[in-house]
Design a protein around this motif. Sequence first.
Motif, short mmCIF file in Angstrom:
data_model
loop_
_atom_site.label_atom_id
_atom_site.label_comp_id
_atom_site.label_asym_id
_atom_site.label_seq_id
_atom_site.Cartn_x
_atom_site.Cartn_y
_atom_site.Cartn_z
N TYR A 122 -6.83 -1.90 60.17
CA TYR A 122 -6.07 -2.10 58.94
C TYR A 122 -5.04 -1.01 58.72
CZ TYR A 122 -9.60 -5.55 57.56
OH TYR A 122 -10.42 -6.64 57.48
N VAL A 164 -3.76 -0.92 53.16
CA VAL A 164 -4.94 -1.78 52.99
C VAL A 164 -6.15 -0.90 52.67
CG1 VAL A 164 -6.57 -3.34 54.15
CG2 VAL A 164 -4.11 -3.67 54.44
N HIS A 224 -6.01 0.53 49.08
CA HIS A 224 -6.37 -0.45 48.04
C HIS A 224 -7.84 -0.85 48.12
CE1 HIS A 224 -2.76 -1.38 45.76
NE2 HIS A 224 -2.10 -1.07 46.86
N PHE A 225 -8.34 -0.94 49.35
CA PHE A 225 -9.75 -1.31 49.51
C PHE A 225 -10.65 -0.24 48.92
CE2 PHE A 225 -13.47 -0.55 52.36
CZ PHE A 225 -14.25 -1.62 51.93
N ALA A 278 -9.91 -6.90 53.67
CA ALA A 278 -8.56 -7.44 53.47
C ALA A 278 -8.48 -8.19 52.16
CB ALA A 278 -8.20 -8.35 54.64
N ALA A 295 -8.32 -5.73 49.31
CA ALA A 295 -7.02 -5.05 49.25
C ALA A 295 -5.94 -6.00 48.74
CB ALA A 295 -6.65 -4.53 50.64
N VAL A 296 -5.97 -7.26 49.18
CA VAL A 296 -5.01 -8.27 48.72
C VAL A 296 -5.14 -8.43 47.20
CG1 VAL A 296 -4.58 -10.77 48.68
CG2 VAL A 296 -4.71 -9.57 50.86
N LEU A 316 1.32 -4.60 51.74
CA LEU A 316 0.12 -3.95 52.31
C LEU A 316 0.41 -3.31 53.67
CD1 LEU A 316 -2.74 -6.47 51.44
CD2 LEU A 316 -2.47 -4.14 50.55
N LEU A 339 -1.14 -7.22 57.83
CA LEU A 339 -2.56 -7.57 57.92
C LEU A 339 -2.82 -8.07 59.34
CD1 LEU A 339 -3.44 -9.65 54.70
CD2 LEU A 339 -4.42 -7.45 55.34
N LYS A 391 -6.67 -12.04 59.47
CA LYS A 391 -6.90 -11.78 58.05
C LYS A 391 -5.75 -12.29 57.17
CE LYS A 391 -10.71 -9.42 58.62
NZ LYS A 391 -11.99 -9.86 58.09
N SER A 441 -4.32 -13.27 52.33
CA SER A 441 -3.16 -13.13 51.45
C SER A 441 -2.84 -14.46 50.79
CB SER A 441 -1.96 -12.61 52.24
OG SER A 441 -1.55 -13.56 53.20
#
Lengths: 154, 384
Positions: A9, A13, A16-17, A75, A78-79, A107, A110, A114, A118
């Motif tokens: 990733y 990503v 945010h994750f 993912a 994070a999205v 991001l 991806l 993955k 999105s």
Amino acid sequence: MENRCESLYSKEVIKHFKNPKNMGEMKDADAVGKVGNPRCGDILRVFLKIEKKKINGKEKDYIKDIKFQTFGCMAAIAVSSVLTEMVKGKTIEEAKKLKNNEIVKKLGGLPAIKYHCSLLGAEALNEAIKNYESRLLKKDGDGFDWTTSLKKKK
Amino acid sequence: MRNIYLDNAATTKVDEKVVREMLPYFTEKYGNASSQHLVGQEAKRALQESRHVIAKSINAKDDEIIFTSGGTESNNLALKGLFFANKEAGTEKNHIITTKIEHDCVLNSCKWLEKQGAKITCIDVNSEGFVNINQLKQSITPNTLVVSIIHGNNEIGTIQDIEEIGKICREKGVYFHIDACQSYTKTPINVKKQNLDLVTLNSHKIHGPKGVGALYIREGIKIIPLAHGGGHEKALRNGTENVSGIVGFAKSVNLASSGDIKHMTKLRDYLIEEILKIPNTKLNGAKGDKRLCNNINISFNNIEGEAIGGYLDSYGICSSTGSACSSHTLETSHVLKAIGLSNLQANTTLRLSLSKYTTKEEIDYTLEILKKVVEKLRRMSPIK
């Protein structure tokens, strides 16, 4: 703290994750959108708080607050997080235009397998907006002056 | 940052003693075991000694061991080699019985063999992952060539009763092949006592180097090679032998001890017990001595294993999902499906696999982090 999933990733990503923004349930939401992917099992729920504000003299509906809940992989989480950041404060019209590839771009990409995460994010947002609009129509039936509201928008 | 490696079912750290044993075979004893000169003979001797170590460890004869590049090649060689040897001999034996919880290299070999005219039967397993013995017995026909079963399952750790299955196969006159990649040196394998005809072994799951494995082929069984060449390994696995790798493989077998098994079992049981204290968790696979001593596979309701693994990784803990949304594929694990988990349940699964190097302190740290991570993800989840 570094994260070694970086081979799979992007940094964005992972960011945010690890620290998802706007995560959690919204009790007094004006609209909710829920989508699921039967193949990978991910479930996304998006809550919207919508208010009106004047933009260039015109009153418009905008996303005052947004929250998400996600059952999914890194993912998907994070999205969800980046999506809420991208549309928070935007008008409904603007939010409707959000495309999944913009989410991917934001991001920093991806992995191909993955990419569908999105799509799921964009769909959840659209569902929430649809939910809001259908509520407006219902309110219309309940005595809400829909025509005036539309005229005002024009 | 910490580095806690709990993915030993994927691969293991090479033991430093193994590395030391291998080193001379790169720059000093680098000969080709087929050469008649001194350097070549040195390599040949190392090869013979290594073969003896592997053979002895499963109660086989030295010349029943064929060195390969690893588990995948050994499984391919066993199944394809047997099938085509029988096809060539014109026998009617074209039926292969396997299970629904095999490694992909067995399942995909079978799928391919089906296109070449083989008939394949995949036996069911119960909720703990044990093969349905009655179904197995009933599936054997006069055309059945071989029964191929994974000894210790790589995802859920269930160890099959190979002695019972071996007896059935011998009585019915069909070959019995086991994939022992995960179980080798962790649970006893005795080709005579357990009536085994073919056994797949590999090195990198037991602190040996990658790219080395072996196939035990009982004396008298005819198979044909996958690659033709200069007659190495009784012309069943052609190509100059990977002498350094083989030497390392043998050393890793020599180093394996019952003390390691006890150590891993103790930590495994402690980890399972503590994880199951987290609400809404479930152990997948068998319990006690019917489970690989290093395998832990847990479903955490309402959150995804991949996300748990992602957070664990940020704390320096290496784990695996063995399920959908893994790095290669979106397909839900066929093993978890076979034991009755739904797609959703399968996605909530995390696999932790220990080694002789795992410490109690590492397990305690992992538990502490795991509890936090599960709580965070459950707060995030729309499913309650």
